[in-house]
Design an enzyme around this catalytic site. Structure first.
Site, PDB file in Angstrom:
ATOM      1  N   HIS A  87       0.968  -5.346 -13.606  1.00 20.16           N
ATOM      2  CA  HIS A  87       2.353  -5.793 -13.444  1.00 20.16           C
ATOM      3  C   HIS A  87       3.106  -5.531 -14.748  1.00 20.16           C
ATOM      4  O   HIS A  87       2.655  -5.964 -15.821  1.00 20.16           O
ATOM      5  CB  HIS A  87       2.420  -7.297 -13.184  1.00 20.16           C
ATOM      6  N   ILE A 111       7.693  -5.879  -4.309  1.00 19.10           N
ATOM      7  CA  ILE A 111       8.518  -6.283  -3.166  1.00 19.10           C
ATOM      8  C   ILE A 111       9.075  -7.695  -3.363  1.00 19.10           C
ATOM      9  O   ILE A 111      10.084  -8.058  -2.743  1.00 19.10           O
ATOM     10  CB  ILE A 111       7.672  -6.188  -1.867  1.00 19.10           C
ATOM     11  N   HIS A 126      -4.066  -3.182 -10.163  1.00 15.95           N
ATOM     12  CA  HIS A 126      -2.670  -2.888 -10.507  1.00 15.95           C
ATOM     13  C   HIS A 126      -2.262  -3.691 -11.733  1.00 15.95           C
ATOM     14  O   HIS A 126      -2.737  -4.797 -11.959  1.00 15.95           O
ATOM     15  CB  HIS A 126      -1.735  -3.179  -9.329  1.00 15.95           C
ATOM     16  N   VAL A 159      -3.796  -8.563  -3.932  1.00 18.55           N
ATOM     17  CA  VAL A 159      -4.056  -7.214  -3.406  1.00 18.55           C
ATOM     18  C   VAL A 159      -5.246  -6.639  -4.168  1.00 18.55           C
ATOM     19  O   VAL A 159      -5.188  -6.492  -5.403  1.00 18.55           O
ATOM     20  CB  VAL A 159      -2.823  -6.305  -3.548  1.00 18.55           C
ATOM     21  N   ARG A 164       8.333  -0.585  -7.500  1.00 19.65           N
ATOM     22  CA  ARG A 164       8.874  -1.926  -7.711  1.00 19.65           C
ATOM     23  C   ARG A 164       8.189  -2.929  -6.787  1.00 19.65           C
ATOM     24  O   ARG A 164       7.956  -2.640  -5.600  1.00 19.65           O
ATOM     25  CB  ARG A 164      10.394  -1.932  -7.481  1.00 19.65           C
TER      26      ARG A 164
HETATM   27  P1  5GP Z   1      -1.459  -9.666  -7.361  1.00 17.36           P
HETATM   28  O1  5GP Z   1      -1.264 -11.135  -7.068  1.00 17.36           O
HETATM   29  O2  5GP Z   1      -2.519  -9.065  -6.477  1.00 17.36           O
HETATM   30  O3  5GP Z   1      -1.694  -9.403  -8.824  1.00 17.36           O
HETATM   31  O4  5GP Z   1      -0.080  -8.978  -7.057  1.00 17.36           O
HETATM   32  C1  5GP Z   1       0.204  -8.321  -5.874  1.00 17.36           C
HETATM   33  C2  5GP Z   1       1.668  -7.985  -5.908  1.00 17.36           C
HETATM   34  O5  5GP Z   1       1.938  -7.022  -4.899  1.00 17.36           O
HETATM   35  C3  5GP Z   1       2.587  -9.191  -5.640  1.00 17.36           C
HETATM   36  O6  5GP Z   1       3.451  -9.363  -6.754  1.00 17.36           O
HETATM   37  C4  5GP Z   1       3.330  -8.800  -4.375  1.00 17.36           C
HETATM   38  O7  5GP Z   1       4.683  -9.211  -4.385  1.00 17.36           O
HETATM   39  C5  5GP Z   1       3.196  -7.285  -4.362  1.00 17.36           C
HETATM   40  N1  5GP Z   1       3.193  -6.693  -3.032  1.00 17.36           N
HETATM   41  C6  5GP Z   1       2.459  -7.106  -1.955  1.00 17.36           C
HETATM   42  N2  5GP Z   1       2.677  -6.311  -0.903  1.00 17.36           N
HETATM   43  C7  5GP Z   1       3.570  -5.371  -1.315  1.00 17.36           C
HETATM   44  C8  5GP Z   1       4.191  -4.270  -0.651  1.00 17.36           C
HETATM   45  O8  5GP Z   1       3.960  -3.981   0.513  1.00 17.36           O
HETATM   46  N3  5GP Z   1       5.046  -3.518  -1.395  1.00 17.36           N
HETATM   47  C9  5GP Z   1       5.327  -3.797  -2.705  1.00 17.36           C
HETATM   48  N4  5GP Z   1       6.195  -2.994  -3.341  1.00 17.36           N
HETATM   49  N5  5GP Z   1       4.762  -4.844  -3.355  1.00 17.36           N
HETATM   50  C10 5GP Z   1       3.897  -5.614  -2.665  1.00 17.36           C
END
Ligand code: 5GP
Length: 115
Positions: A102, A31, A100, A96, A29
């Site tokens: 979503h 965060i 990944h 990140v 899930r």
């Molecule tokens: P991006 O913007 O890279 O597509 O999404 C990164 C996602 O990782 C964000 O929705 C953020 O809330 C989530 N995220 C960042 N750090 C952590 C963490 O330490 N644990 C979890 N479960 N989610 C994280």
């Protein structure tokens, strides 16, 4: 690929609310959930962005989608629907740099830019 926070979650060095795991993928899930269901499906293999996916990894990418499909069913949101999103680099708002997917749902979503 540089180490990320997701590398530590994959190695179980950082806690996460894991909803699925096998040899190839892990799902946990988010965060900072943007909807009642917000799960990240992450390949264990180190792939930084969509730009870095190789043809030989097509099966792995398919497995990420099928994992999201399975979780959506388990979470009870499959029939109403949901959204799968992969952000890439700066314009895609990727934060990140470990690939990944979503899985977002559990409420009516709005325009593609609103999640
Ligand atoms: P991006 O913007 O890279 O597509 O999404 C990164 C996602 O990782 C964000 O929705 C953020 O809330 C989530 N995220 C960042 N750090 C952590 C963490 O330490 N644990 C979890 N479960 N989610 C994280």
């Amino acid at each position: 690929m540089a180490e990320t926070i997701f590398s530590k979650i994959i190695r179980h060095e950082l806690p996460a609310d894991i909803v699925y795991e096998d040899d190839d993928v892990i799902a946990f899930r988010d965060i900072n959930p943007q909807a009642p269901v917000h799960v990240l499906v992450v390949p264990k293999e180190a792939i930084a962005t969509v730009n870095d996916i190789q043809p030989g990894q097509a099966e792995l990418i398919g497995k990420m989608v099928l994992t999201a499909q399975k979780i959506a069913t388990e979470e009870g949101i499959a029939e109403d629907g949901y959204r799968l999103v992969i952000n890439c680099n700066r314009h895609g708002c990727q934060e990140v740099f470990h690939l990944h997917l979503h899985l977002v749902g559990g409420r009516q979503l709005h325009g593609i830019s609103a999640i």
